[in-house]
Design a protein around this motif. Sequence first.
Motif, PDB file in Angstrom:
ATOM      1  N   VAL A  44       0.852  -1.186   0.000  1.00  0.00           N
ATOM      2  CA  VAL A  44       0.000   0.000   0.000  1.00  0.00           C
ATOM      3  C   VAL A  44       0.887   1.235   0.000  1.00  0.00           C
ATOM      4  O   VAL A  44       1.814   1.351   0.788  1.00  0.00           O
ATOM      5  N   GLY A  45       0.611   2.179  -0.877  1.00  0.00           N
ATOM      6  CA  GLY A  45       1.406   3.387  -0.955  1.00  0.00           C
ATOM      7  C   GLY A  45       0.999   4.392   0.109  1.00  0.00           C
ATOM      8  O   GLY A  45      -0.071   4.330   0.683  1.00  0.00           O
ATOM      9  N   GLY A  46       1.875   5.336   0.415  1.00  0.00           N
ATOM     10  CA  GLY A  46       1.566   6.369   1.382  1.00  0.00           C
ATOM     11  C   GLY A  46       2.837   6.948   1.967  1.00  0.00           C
ATOM     12  O   GLY A  46       3.940   6.596   1.582  1.00  0.00           O
ATOM     13  N   LEU A  47       2.683   7.867   2.923  1.00  0.00           N
ATOM     14  CA  LEU A  47       3.813   8.495   3.580  1.00  0.00           C
ATOM     15  C   LEU A  47       4.090   7.802   4.910  1.00  0.00           C
ATOM     16  O   LEU A  47       3.166   7.388   5.614  1.00  0.00           O
ATOM     17  N   VAL A  48       5.353   7.711   5.271  1.00  0.00           N
ATOM     18  CA  VAL A  48       5.744   7.138   6.560  1.00  0.00           C
ATOM     19  C   VAL A  48       5.664   8.247   7.593  1.00  0.00           C
ATOM     20  O   VAL A  48       6.354   9.259   7.499  1.00  0.00           O
ATOM     21  N   ALA A  49       4.810   8.080   8.606  1.00  0.00           N
ATOM     22  CA  ALA A  49       4.605   9.109   9.618  1.00  0.00           C
ATOM     23  C   ALA A  49       5.678   9.037  10.700  1.00  0.00           C
ATOM     24  O   ALA A  49       6.126  10.055  11.217  1.00  0.00           O
ATOM     25  N   ARG A  50       6.110   7.845  11.055  1.00  0.00           N
ATOM     26  CA  ARG A  50       7.051   7.704  12.163  1.00  0.00           C
ATOM     27  C   ARG A  50       7.878   6.428  11.971  1.00  0.00           C
ATOM     28  O   ARG A  50       7.352   5.417  11.498  1.00  0.00           O
ATOM     29  N   ILE A  51       9.150   6.455  12.346  1.00  0.00           N
ATOM     30  CA  ILE A  51      10.020   5.283  12.346  1.00  0.00           C
ATOM     31  C   ILE A  51      10.420   5.037  13.793  1.00  0.00           C
ATOM     32  O   ILE A  51      11.080   5.869  14.404  1.00  0.00           O
ATOM     33  N   ASN A  52      10.007   3.921  14.355  1.00  0.00           N
ATOM     34  CA  ASN A  52      10.255   3.611  15.769  1.00  0.00           C
ATOM     35  C   ASN A  52      11.525   2.796  15.954  1.00  0.00           C
ATOM     36  O   ASN A  52      11.537   1.761  16.606  1.00  0.00           O
ATOM     37  N   ALA A  53      12.608   3.224  15.354  1.00  0.00           N
ATOM     38  CA  ALA A  53      13.897   2.542  15.506  1.00  0.00           C
ATOM     39  C   ALA A  53      14.989   3.578  15.319  1.00  0.00           C
ATOM     40  O   ALA A  53      14.799   4.614  14.684  1.00  0.00           O
ATOM     41  N   ASP A  54      16.124   3.302  15.942  1.00  0.00           N
ATOM     42  CA  ASP A  54      17.275   4.168  15.776  1.00  0.00           C
ATOM     43  C   ASP A  54      18.258   3.523  14.807  1.00  0.00           C
ATOM     44  O   ASP A  54      18.246   2.309  14.586  1.00  0.00           O
ATOM     45  N   GLU A  55      19.137   4.322  14.275  1.00  0.00           N
ATOM     46  CA  GLU A  55      20.139   3.815  13.364  1.00  0.00           C
ATOM     47  C   GLU A  55      21.030   2.823  14.092  1.00  0.00           C
ATOM     48  O   GLU A  55      21.497   3.063  15.206  1.00  0.00           O
ATOM     49  N   GLY A  56      21.259   1.659  13.501  1.00  0.00           N
ATOM     50  CA  GLY A  56      22.110   0.647  14.111  1.00  0.00           C
ATOM     51  C   GLY A  56      21.329  -0.397  14.888  1.00  0.00           C
ATOM     52  O   GLY A  56      21.878  -1.418  15.283  1.00  0.00           O
ATOM     53  N   ASP A  57      20.040  -0.187  15.159  1.00  0.00           N
ATOM     54  CA  ASP A  57      19.220  -1.187  15.861  1.00  0.00           C
ATOM     55  C   ASP A  57      19.021  -2.388  14.948  1.00  0.00           C
ATOM     56  O   ASP A  57      18.938  -2.271  13.731  1.00  0.00           O
ATOM     57  N   LEU A  58      18.880  -3.549  15.579  1.00  0.00           N
ATOM     58  CA  LEU A  58      18.601  -4.761  14.807  1.00  0.00           C
ATOM     59  C   LEU A  58      17.152  -5.117  14.892  1.00  0.00           C
ATOM     60  O   LEU A  58      16.501  -4.988  15.835  1.00  0.00           O
TER      61      LEU A  58
END
Length: 86
Positions: A72-86
């Motif tokens: 489904v297309g759309g905009l990402v409102a939030r990313i609940n991870a930090d850079e480097g997290d697995l």
Amino acid sequence: MPFYLRLLIASAGACVVLLLWSGCGEAIADTPPVSPAIPVEIAAVEQAEGALPIRTSGRLAPKSERVLSFKVGGLVARINADEGDL
């Protein structure tokens, strides 16, 4: 007692006797041959200057990269991870 059963018992007995007999005898040592000693030289530890830094140019790239695809297309409102997290 059927003939094949007597033959099977006799064969099994013969195998047991052969296995026990093969274990009797002199033990052979499995020690590897001793090699002559290698002479070494001992040196005192001394403090010295380190190597000069290497200056160069290049391009940094990540080890791995993930390509994301969505049904489904759309905009990402939030990313609940930090850079480097697995």
